[in-house]
Design an enzyme around this catalytic site. Sequence first.
Site, PDB file in Angstrom:
ATOM      1  N   ARG A 126      10.611   5.048   3.380  1.00 23.83           N
ATOM      2  CA  ARG A 126      11.238   4.425   2.298  1.00 23.83           C
ATOM      3  C   ARG A 126      11.599   5.427   1.464  1.00 23.83           C
ATOM      4  NH1 ARG A 126       8.170   4.942  -2.425  1.00 23.83           N
ATOM      5  NH2 ARG A 126       6.332   3.933  -2.406  1.00 23.83           N
ATOM      6  N   GLU A 129       9.437  -4.230  -6.677  1.00 23.99           N
ATOM      7  CA  GLU A 129       8.941  -3.216  -7.744  1.00 23.99           C
ATOM      8  C   GLU A 129      10.116  -2.251  -8.392  1.00 23.99           C
ATOM      9  OE1 GLU A 129       5.201  -0.905  -6.799  1.00 23.99           O
ATOM     10  OE2 GLU A 129       6.058   0.879  -7.763  1.00 23.99           O
ATOM     11  N   ARG A 172      14.489  -0.831  -2.621  1.00 27.08           N
ATOM     12  CA  ARG A 172      13.593  -0.031  -1.943  1.00 27.08           C
ATOM     13  C   ARG A 172      14.418   0.165  -0.070  1.00 27.08           C
ATOM     14  NH1 ARG A 172       8.054   0.472  -2.813  1.00 27.08           N
ATOM     15  NH2 ARG A 172       8.046   1.317  -5.165  1.00 27.08           N
ATOM     16  N   CYS A 202       7.526   2.797 -11.422  1.00 29.97           N
ATOM     17  CA  CYS A 202       5.982   3.726 -11.267  1.00 29.97           C
ATOM     18  C   CYS A 202       6.308   5.011 -11.191  1.00 29.97           C
ATOM     19  CB  CYS A 202       5.240   3.149 -10.016  1.00 29.97           C
ATOM     20  SG  CYS A 202       3.709   3.842  -9.974  1.00 29.97           S
ATOM     21  N   THR A 262       4.704   7.438  -9.666  1.00 29.08           N
ATOM     22  CA  THR A 262       4.200   7.904  -8.501  1.00 29.08           C
ATOM     23  C   THR A 262       5.355   8.002  -7.595  1.00 29.08           C
ATOM     24  OG1 THR A 262       3.549   5.845  -7.440  1.00 29.08           O
ATOM     25  CG2 THR A 262       1.822   6.932  -8.579  1.00 29.08           C
ATOM     26  N   ARG A 303       8.426   7.658   0.710  1.00 27.42           N
ATOM     27  CA  ARG A 303       7.141   7.642   1.176  1.00 27.42           C
ATOM     28  C   ARG A 303       7.424   7.453   2.658  1.00 27.42           C
ATOM     29  NH1 ARG A 303       2.129   4.581   2.566  1.00 27.42           N
ATOM     30  NH2 ARG A 303       3.403   2.312   2.473  1.00 27.42           N
ATOM     31  N   ARG A 332      -3.823   4.437   3.191  1.00 26.34           N
ATOM     32  CA  ARG A 332      -3.737   3.228   2.500  1.00 26.34           C
ATOM     33  C   ARG A 332      -4.349   2.431   3.917  1.00 26.34           C
ATOM     34  NH1 ARG A 332       1.803   2.468  -0.875  1.00 26.34           N
ATOM     35  NH2 ARG A 332       1.570   4.134  -2.123  1.00 26.34           N
ATOM     36  N   GLU A 347      -1.059  -0.476  -0.075  1.00 25.56           N
ATOM     37  CA  GLU A 347      -1.579  -0.214  -0.877  1.00 25.56           C
ATOM     38  C   GLU A 347      -2.393  -1.342  -1.454  1.00 25.56           C
ATOM     39  OE1 GLU A 347       0.654   1.109  -4.141  1.00 25.56           O
ATOM     40  OE2 GLU A 347      -0.592   2.803  -4.294  1.00 25.56           O
TER      41      GLU A 347
END
Length: 372
Positions: A142, A241, A245, A287, A289, A296, A325, A330
């Site tokens: 993703r 988020e 995505r 975020c 990260t 990811r 994870r 997560e």
Amino acid sequence: MPCCGAAGCIGRKKKVDPETLERLEAAYAKLQQASDEECHSLLKKYLTQDVFDKLKMWKTPLGASLMDVIQSGVENLDSGVGVYAPDADSYTIFADLFDPIIDDYHGGFGKNDHHPAKDFGDLSSFVNVDPDGQFVISTRVRCGRSLEGYPFNPCLTEPQYKEMEAKVSSCLTGLSGVLAGTYYPLLGMTKETQQQLIDDHFLFKEGDRFLQAANACRFWPIGRGIYHNDAKSFLVWVNEEDHLRIISMEQGGDLGGVYSRMVAGVTEIEKKMRFSRNDRFGYLTFCPTNLGTTIRASVHIKLPKLAADKAKLDATAAKYNLQVRGTSGEHTESIGGVYDISNKRRLGLTEGQAVKEMQDGILELIKIEKSM
Ligand code: ADP
Ligand code: CIR
């Protein structure tokens, strides 16, 4: 954005009100009082008294304060990271906190470092990481994108959510071939359909406490939804988020096929929409990260021998810059010995390098499992 010129505004920064300052002092005291066992977030590690005192009185032109940055990690002391950027300016105005967190998470990204240009790499170099189907259950890659001209979740208004959803769904509806699919708004979706999509790992969960505490779930489910093709191998999450995505996934270990489909999808979408990209951080995300490539690449994998000692699995994965994870993502536990293992770093390397790092690491873990 130019300075507003108002009293209390210095350059691009504005000053917070006394009530926010009071909330910030209480939040900082709570962090300080938490034991190392209770709280080992990067927020706690890097929000020193000096940094706190330097940043506490400022807010961004859109009105985001340090409180908006840290509230998720303060409310959820078990956070791994603990901060979010309410808007793009937060990465600059609160750089004294974000910079060391970003450097730590991404394994080395200094103040003067710049993220490289987008480069998906040689797609033919990505393989099936488990051709015999012994270990890998499924593979997913993703990336995230933020629409240019819109802030992140905490600063978005209800009309903006609706506007963004309309823009994105109309863009997606124009996709063709394997990418062709349908947009399903969360608003009006039955609870059964929603839960089934979550259980099958296609849809984001509802009520994520880290996002809620960050003020990222306002007006939910307005403006949120999922696009997918019939095979559910190409999907786009809208306004969870991140604004977007973009996801490719399928059963088995064909990382090459999965990654190529994601690249095809992003490339088509980027022809029609403009996304926020920053000279230093690459693609911007809510975020820290996820900055940079935002990629990811993960497998759902069973490694029973290695995982017999979870600390050893984590340490071995970390050696290859991989993150472990649980089965449902997560902050979840493993179910039936299935782990989600992915690249940890997304910033300071190209897209192709991030996926290669994951491929090499997964191949090594499988080799180790076989040798045990
Ligand atoms: P992300 O930040 O990538 O969106 P999450 O950890 O929130 O990740 O996971 C989102 C969903 O994707 C979860 O349901 C998770 O189980 C699923 N998922 C992640 N990797 C895989 C994979 N390789 N195969 C199947 N589902 C996956
Ligand atoms: C935490 O700090 O644990 C959460 N805020 C999640 C951090 C990283 N995950 C993410 O971006 N999905």
